[in-house]
Each structure stands twice: as structure tokens, then as C-alpha cells.
Design a protein around this motif. Structure first.
Motif, PDB file in Angstrom:
ATOM      1  N   LEU A 164      43.575   7.874  74.411  1.00 46.20           N
ATOM      2  CA  LEU A 164      42.944   7.235  75.568  1.00 46.20           C
ATOM      3  C   LEU A 164      41.925   8.160  76.225  1.00 46.20           C
ATOM      4  CD1 LEU A 164      43.116   4.656  77.373  1.00 46.20           C
ATOM      5  CD2 LEU A 164      44.477   6.045  78.909  1.00 46.20           C
TER       6      LEU A 164
ATOM      7  N   MET B 188      47.858   4.994  69.626  1.00 45.51           N
ATOM      8  CA  MET B 188      48.057   5.797  70.827  1.00 45.51           C
ATOM      9  C   MET B 188      49.158   5.214  71.685  1.00 45.51           C
ATOM     10  SD  MET B 188      45.834   4.091  73.501  1.00 45.51           S
ATOM     11  CE  MET B 188      47.347   3.204  73.784  1.00 45.51           C
TER      12      MET B 188
ATOM     13  N   GLN C 240      52.594  -2.363  78.514  1.00 41.40           N
ATOM     14  CA  GLN C 240      51.828  -3.601  78.645  1.00 41.40           C
ATOM     15  C   GLN C 240      50.793  -3.740  77.527  1.00 41.40           C
ATOM     16  OE1 GLN C 240      50.366  -4.095  82.585  1.00 41.40           O
ATOM     17  NE2 GLN C 240      49.311  -6.029  82.147  1.00 41.40           N
ATOM     18  N   ILE C 241      50.153  -2.628  77.230  1.00 43.12           N
ATOM     19  CA  ILE C 241      49.161  -2.648  76.154  1.00 43.12           C
ATOM     20  C   ILE C 241      49.845  -2.920  74.817  1.00 43.12           C
ATOM     21  CG2 ILE C 241      47.466  -1.297  74.910  1.00 43.12           C
ATOM     22  CD1 ILE C 241      47.060   0.337  77.450  1.00 43.12           C
TER      23      ILE C 241
ATOM     24  N   GLN D 147      54.092   6.439  85.242  1.00 44.76           N
ATOM     25  CA  GLN D 147      53.059   5.423  85.434  1.00 44.76           C
ATOM     26  C   GLN D 147      52.427   5.028  84.106  1.00 44.76           C
ATOM     27  OE1 GLN D 147      50.510   6.187  89.093  1.00 44.76           O
ATOM     28  NE2 GLN D 147      51.545   8.130  88.854  1.00 44.76           N
TER      29      GLN D 147
ATOM     30  N   ASP E  11      41.710 -11.760  78.923  1.00 51.33           N
ATOM     31  CA  ASP E  11      42.627 -11.911  80.057  1.00 51.33           C
ATOM     32  C   ASP E  11      43.764 -10.902  80.018  1.00 51.33           C
ATOM     33  OD1 ASP E  11      41.053 -13.939  80.937  1.00 51.33           O
ATOM     34  OD2 ASP E  11      42.315 -15.548  80.144  1.00 51.33           O
ATOM     35  N   GLN E  12      44.379 -10.788  78.865  1.00 55.04           N
ATOM     36  CA  GLN E  12      45.498  -9.853  78.765  1.00 55.04           C
ATOM     37  C   GLN E  12      45.034  -8.420  78.988  1.00 55.04           C
ATOM     38  OE1 GLN E  12      48.337 -10.891  75.389  1.00 55.04           O
ATOM     39  NE2 GLN E  12      46.594 -12.172  74.898  1.00 55.04           N
ATOM     40  N   TRP E  13      43.897  -8.120  78.434  1.00 50.74           N
ATOM     41  CA  TRP E  13      43.370  -6.765  78.566  1.00 50.74           C
ATOM     42  C   TRP E  13      42.988  -6.450  80.008  1.00 50.74           C
ATOM     43  CZ3 TRP E  13      43.496  -2.098  77.517  1.00 50.74           C
ATOM     44  CH2 TRP E  13      42.440  -1.218  77.745  1.00 50.74           C
TER      45      TRP E  13
ATOM     46  N   ILE F 115      50.570  -6.494  74.199  1.00 52.51           N
ATOM     47  CA  ILE F 115      49.425  -7.329  73.814  1.00 52.51           C
ATOM     48  C   ILE F 115      49.335  -7.426  72.299  1.00 52.51           C
ATOM     49  CG2 ILE F 115      46.910  -7.504  73.790  1.00 52.51           C
ATOM     50  CD1 ILE F 115      46.816  -6.200  76.483  1.00 52.51           C
TER      51      ILE F 115
ATOM     52  N   ILE G   2      46.119   3.851  88.069  1.00 52.50           N
ATOM     53  CA  ILE G   2      46.746   5.168  87.925  1.00 52.50           C
ATOM     54  C   ILE G   2      45.782   6.258  88.373  1.00 52.50           C
ATOM     55  CG2 ILE G   2      47.616   6.886  86.279  1.00 52.50           C
ATOM     56  CD1 ILE G   2      48.708   4.669  84.593  1.00 52.50           C
ATOM     57  N   PHE G   3      44.540   6.108  87.971  1.00 51.21           N
ATOM     58  CA  PHE G   3      43.562   7.158  88.247  1.00 51.21           C
ATOM     59  C   PHE G   3      42.841   6.985  89.572  1.00 51.21           C
ATOM     60  CE2 PHE G   3      43.929   7.023  83.604  1.00 51.21           C
ATOM     61  CZ  PHE G   3      44.327   8.321  83.381  1.00 51.21           C
TER      62      PHE G   3
ATOM     63  N   SER H  16      44.320  -7.372  82.639  1.00 52.17           N
ATOM     64  CA  SER H  16      45.516  -7.026  83.402  1.00 52.17           C
ATOM     65  C   SER H  16      45.972  -5.591  83.130  1.00 52.17           C
ATOM     66  CB  SER H  16      46.622  -8.021  83.040  1.00 52.17           C
ATOM     67  OG  SER H  16      47.858  -7.536  83.473  1.00 52.17           O
ATOM     68  N   ALA H  17      46.052  -5.244  81.859  1.00 43.91           N
ATOM     69  CA  ALA H  17      46.469  -3.883  81.501  1.00 43.91           C
ATOM     70  C   ALA H  17      45.455  -2.862  82.003  1.00 43.91           C
ATOM     71  CB  ALA H  17      46.626  -3.765  79.992  1.00 43.91           C
TER      72      ALA H  17
ATOM     73  N   MET I  38      36.435   4.134  80.026  1.00 42.24           N
ATOM     74  CA  MET I  38      36.683   2.900  79.300  1.00 42.24           C
ATOM     75  C   MET I  38      37.294   1.838  80.205  1.00 42.24           C
ATOM     76  SD  MET I  38      40.367   3.293  78.144  1.00 42.24           S
ATOM     77  CE  MET I  38      40.622   2.344  79.634  1.00 42.24           C
TER      78      MET I  38
ATOM     79  N   GLN J 267      45.864  -1.915  85.551  1.00 48.02           N
ATOM     80  CA  GLN J 267      46.995  -1.018  85.769  1.00 48.02           C
ATOM     81  C   GLN J 267      46.622   0.430  85.456  1.00 48.02           C
ATOM     82  OE1 GLN J 267      50.501  -2.476  83.913  1.00 48.02           O
ATOM     83  NE2 GLN J 267      51.776  -0.752  84.571  1.00 48.02           N
ATOM     84  N   ILE J 268      45.891   0.618  84.375  1.00 46.09           N
ATOM     85  CA  ILE J 268      45.459   1.966  84.004  1.00 46.09           C
ATOM     86  C   ILE J 268      44.485   2.506  85.044  1.00 46.09           C
ATOM     87  CG2 ILE J 268      44.251   3.336  82.275  1.00 46.09           C
ATOM     88  CD1 ILE J 268      45.110   1.301  80.202  1.00 46.09           C
TER      89      ILE J 268
ATOM     90  N   ALA K 218      52.082   1.246  81.882  1.00 44.51           N
ATOM     91  CA  ALA K 218      50.827   0.675  81.393  1.00 44.51           C
ATOM     92  C   ALA K 218      50.839   0.593  79.868  1.00 44.51           C
ATOM     93  CB  ALA K 218      49.647   1.521  81.862  1.00 44.51           C
TER      94      ALA K 218
END
Lengths: 142, 142
Positions: free
Chosen positions: A2, B88, B117-118, B110, A109-111, B121, A121-122, A113-114, A88, A117-118, B114
Motif C-alpha cells: 500500500l 498485500m 474490508q478490502i 486500524q 461503490d465497494q472500493w 471485496i 486512518i491517515f 467505502s474501503a 492512492m 476507511q483508509i 480496513a
DNA sequence: CGAGAAAACTATGTTACTATCAAAAAGCGC
DNA sequence: GCGCTTTTTGATAGTAACATAGTTTTCTCG
């Protein structure tokens, strides 16, 4: 992966600096040794953090780097931004240009949402909070 | 970028094949033209999908590639696995070896959330479901 | 059986990331 | 000012991802 290596090194180094809870300068050499990161490589990464106003630095004896502003004012997202530039967080999972709510890719849509969340975090955590957690819970940076 | 170009191209190509709803073979050339992907590059990716038993192929006139098994049996995660090998999904965000519940990195909890969730998918959706959605909603692969 | 079509394979080039090294510039203390 | 320390800067390789080109093998059909 990531995050890029540069981003990871920069993140760990910044957390290390913030966890010291002092305004004294630390040398890049010490950080690199403590965290097991190549000195020269880390120096270049911290340099870009300095240029982005996140760290301040002094050369010469008793020199080193330190936070340029309160740890409460530095979000993890700021670090990633300074190191890698575009992240990203806003990209389409399938790399399709112009993917959005109107013209979505199959996984949009699914992405989304995820992704949120990521992103959270940041964006919703600062160096201060994290270094707090690190000290209380004895978390590791290495 | 979360996924490699190879993974994205493979994903899009597989969805394209599945969306045709026929057992006829399609040529790699046609797929590459329809999706705007380099022919040779795509050929290499589809080749590895063939080797992993996800696609079957025939050479010569009327040849091409097709799904090797029902679209309901192919999870998106299987595609990523065949193309990139290790993903990953199980890696530590900060790249620390042995990061886990016992010896967590600062962002472990955290990130684990996440990450799940990924992972979902790709693990909880099949080519069949996605190609269904693509046709019903008129989603785009390009 | 021969010609053409298509996947499979091999090879080469390009770019970005990772990493290391060496030299320069800047600051401190004697 | 001089020598030491430390950041800064620029140059240089190694590696992996991305991309393209060419050749070989296999198959089908007339």
C-alpha cells in the motif's frame, strides 16, 4: 504494497521523533540506527519533510532534526503527502479515468467505502495521538 | 496504487470475458483492442491466468481464450492471486516483520479493520456476480 | 498437406523506485 | 580562523514494474 518504502520510513521516523517528547534535535544518524534504516536514504526522506515545513533542521554539532510545529498539528496524511505527493486515496481501484458516481467502474461503490476507511486512518490521526499510544501501550516502530 | 497494472488489466479482461455470457473463444487481440490494453502485455497476463486454470486457450483459427470453469466459481481474489502471487492483504502497513496482535505496530488495529474490508471485496465476489452487475447497470470496463 | 491464424515464448527497451556514495555547505566550539 | 560534526546536494547503480517487438509453436481449414 500500500505504502512506498519511503513513506513507511518517513512515517516511522516522524513517530520516533514525536515520541521523544522533547524539543532537542536528534541526528538523522541516531534515528537511522535506532530504526534500522539506511542513513543516506533516510536523510533524503527527512529532507523532503523539512522542505515541506514538517521538520526543522540544523547542521553542525548539536544539530539534527526536530518537529517544526506541535505534534498535534501534524496529521499522518501530511507526511504521506510530503513524501510521495499524490496518494492512492482518490484513485479508482481499476485505474479507470473519470471513475466516479456518475460513471462508475464495477467495483466503485465497494472500493469507495474501503477507501474512506483508509483515508480516515491517515487524515484523522496526528503524530501526537499516535506517539501517545506508542508510549502508553509500548508499541514498536521497529 | 493498490493494485498493480497487471492485476488491473487481468481483472478487467476477466470481467470482459465473463460478461460475454458465451462459451465461444475470444481472441486476445480483440480483448486488447476493446479495453485499450497493449496486446503483448495482456497476452502475458492472460497466459498466467491460463496456467492457473482460470482460463483455457486454443491456438489457431477460431482459437482464443475462454473461462475454464463456471463464472460462479471464480472469485476476484483468485485472479489477483494468479497474477501477482502474494497480495498485500496480509502485510503490515508499516512493513514491520511479525506485526500481529501480540506485537503490533502503532497502526495495526486500524489497518486490520480496513484490510479486512478490502479483502472482502475480492474474496466475497465472483466473476458471475460482477458481470451480472455490469450488464444490469451498464457499468464500464474502460 | 500447405497456408494462415492465434497463443506461447524469448528478448529488448523504458521508466520509476530503492539504495548507496561522495562531495559540498553550514554551523559549533576552541 | 580551524577543525569537527551534521545536514544538504548531486551523482551513480541495482532492481522491479511496465511496455513493446519479434520469433516459435500449435492448431484449423481449404
Amino acid at each position: 504494497m500500500l505504502l512506498s518504502k519511503s513513506a513507511i520510513y518517513g512515517l516511522r521516523a516522524a513517530l520516533y521523533i514525536a515520541s521523544r517528547k522533547t524539543d532537542e534535535f536528534v541526528t538523522v544518524k541516531q534515528i537511522s540506527e535506532e530504526l534500522g534504516i539506511s542513513f543516506h536514504f533516510l536523510a533524503k526522506i527527512l529532507q523532503s519533510l523539512t522542505q515541506h515545513g514538517i521538520l526543522r533542521s540544523f547542521r553542525g554539532p548539536n544539530g539534527g532534526v526536530a518537529l517544526a510545529k506541535p505534534a498535534t498539528d501534524v496529521r499522518l496524511a501530511d507526511l504521506l503527502n510530503a513524501i510521495d505527493g499524490a496518494t492512492m486515496f482518490d484513485e479508482c481501484l481499476m485505474g479507470l479515468p473519470g471513475c466516479g458516481h456518475e460513471r462508475p467502474c464495477p467495483l466503485h461503490d465497494q472500493w469507495a467505502s474501503a477507501q474512506k476507511q483508509i483515508k480516515d486512518i491517515f487524515e484523522n490521526s496526528t503524530l501526537a495521538e499516535q506517539s501517545e499510544r506508542i508510549q502508553e501501550l509500548g508499541l514498536r516502530l521497529k
